[in-house]
Design a protein around this motif. Structure first.
Motif, mmCIF file in Angstrom:
data_model
loop_
_atom_site.group_PDB
_atom_site.id
_atom_site.type_symbol
_atom_site.label_atom_id
_atom_site.label_comp_id
_atom_site.label_asym_id
_atom_site.label_seq_id
_atom_site.Cartn_x
_atom_site.Cartn_y
_atom_site.Cartn_z
ATOM 1 N N PRO A 85 0.841 -1.204 0.000
ATOM 2 C CA PRO A 85 0.000 0.000 0.000
ATOM 3 C C PRO A 85 0.871 1.247 0.000
ATOM 4 C CG PRO A 85 -0.074 -1.092 2.141
ATOM 5 C CD PRO A 85 0.717 -1.970 1.230
ATOM 6 N N SER A 86 0.465 2.245 -0.782
ATOM 7 C CA SER A 86 1.266 3.466 -0.877
ATOM 8 C C SER A 86 1.117 4.343 0.362
ATOM 9 C CB SER A 86 0.893 4.252 -2.135
ATOM 10 O OG SER A 86 -0.478 4.570 -2.098
ATOM 11 N N ILE A 87 -0.063 4.298 1.011
ATOM 12 C CA ILE A 87 -0.264 5.036 2.264
ATOM 13 C C ILE A 87 -1.027 4.136 3.229
ATOM 14 C CG2 ILE A 87 -0.245 7.316 1.183
ATOM 15 C CD1 ILE A 87 -3.275 7.339 1.382
ATOM 16 N N SER A 88 -0.922 4.448 4.487
ATOM 17 C CA SER A 88 -1.613 3.633 5.487
ATOM 18 C C SER A 88 -3.110 3.953 5.483
ATOM 19 C CB SER A 88 -1.028 3.901 6.877
ATOM 20 O OG SER A 88 -1.365 5.207 7.299
ATOM 21 N N ALA A 89 -3.861 3.040 6.050
ATOM 22 C CA ALA A 89 -5.318 3.233 6.118
ATOM 23 C C ALA A 89 -5.666 4.450 6.978
ATOM 24 C CB ALA A 89 -5.983 1.981 6.670
ATOM 25 N N GLU A 113 -3.865 7.170 7.409
ATOM 26 C CA GLU A 113 -3.566 8.383 6.658
ATOM 27 C C GLU A 113 -4.618 8.631 5.572
ATOM 28 O OE1 GLU A 113 0.007 10.277 3.901
ATOM 29 O OE2 GLU A 113 0.371 8.434 5.015
ATOM 30 N N LEU A 114 -5.044 7.554 4.922
ATOM 31 C CA LEU A 114 -6.074 7.681 3.893
ATOM 32 C C LEU A 114 -7.380 8.207 4.489
ATOM 33 C CD1 LEU A 114 -7.060 7.244 0.985
ATOM 34 C CD2 LEU A 114 -7.644 4.904 1.658
ATOM 35 N N SER A 115 -7.796 7.647 5.625
ATOM 36 C CA SER A 115 -9.044 8.108 6.240
ATOM 37 C C SER A 115 -8.917 9.559 6.688
ATOM 38 C CB SER A 115 -9.444 7.201 7.402
ATOM 39 O OG SER A 115 -8.523 7.297 8.448
ATOM 40 N N GLN A 116 -7.743 9.940 7.190
ATOM 41 C CA GLN A 116 -7.532 11.334 7.605
ATOM 42 C C GLN A 116 -7.656 12.275 6.409
ATOM 43 O OE1 GLN A 116 -7.324 12.560 10.653
ATOM 44 N NE2 GLN A 116 -7.296 14.584 9.748
ATOM 45 N N ARG A 117 -7.089 11.881 5.279
ATOM 46 C CA ARG A 117 -7.186 12.703 4.070
ATOM 47 C C ARG A 117 -8.635 12.827 3.601
ATOM 48 N NH1 ARG A 117 -2.305 10.913 -0.016
ATOM 49 N NH2 ARG A 117 -0.567 11.473 1.355
ATOM 50 N N VAL A 118 -9.377 11.749 3.659
ATOM 51 C CA VAL A 118 -10.779 11.770 3.230
ATOM 52 C C VAL A 118 -11.587 12.715 4.108
ATOM 53 C CG1 VAL A 118 -12.892 10.388 3.100
ATOM 54 C CG2 VAL A 118 -10.767 9.486 2.159
#
Length: 159
Positions: free
Chosen positions: A78-82, A84-89
């Motif tokens: 995975p390029s980013i952690s889950a 970090e992805l949820s934080q970005r969303v």
């Protein structure tokens, strides 16, 4: 009414033959066999082909090796952690909500401003409905006087 995925499959195991099957259909049936998605009759048909057809048996062994090797293949990291992805969303959602809220409040401010400017330019709007001042001027007494004493003589003709 349920249809068979392979309508050319014979009804009994005594009548099995590969004459009725196109090679693509045989391969599809073999794949379903490996995935354990066949009926008992289809299972017998594929097993008969494995036992009697060397090319079909080789295809079966190749698919079996491929199926066994698939779970062992590594997937892309995975390029980013889950997290970090949820934080970005959630950050993106919050920004969009702020943007919409600015538009909403801006629209309200413009509407109020137009209302103020309109009322200052044209003054109070007169209504066609009688207001409290007009109702006080027209009393039944003044109306009776106007009817009893006309402003001009009304000619009456008699024939």
């Amino acid at each position: 009414m349920m249809t068979q995925p392979f309508p050319d499959l014979p009804d009994s195991s005594n009548e099995v033959s590969s004459v009725h099957f196109h090679p693509a259909d045989r391969f599809q049936l073999l794949s379903a066999y490996l995935d354990r998605e066949v009926t008992a009759q289809e299972h017998r048909q594929v097993q008969m082909w494995i036992d009697t057809d060397p090319q079909f048996k080789q295809a079966y062994l190749n698919l079996l090796r491929l199926q066994q090797a698939m779970p062992q293949l590594p997937g892309p990291p995975p390029s980013i952690s889950a997290a970090e992805l949820s934080q970005r969303v959630f950050t993106q959602i919050a920004q969009e909500n702020r943007y919409q809220q600015c538009w909403r409040w801006g629209s309200i401010a413009v509407a109020v401003g137009l209302g103020v400017v309109t009322s200052l330019c044209w003054g109070p709007v007169r209504s066609f409905l009688p207001g409290p001042q007009q109702a006080q001027r027209e009393t039944p007494e003044s109306l009776m006087i106007a009817l009893n004493q006309p402003l001009f003589d009304v000619p009456t003709e008699t024939h």
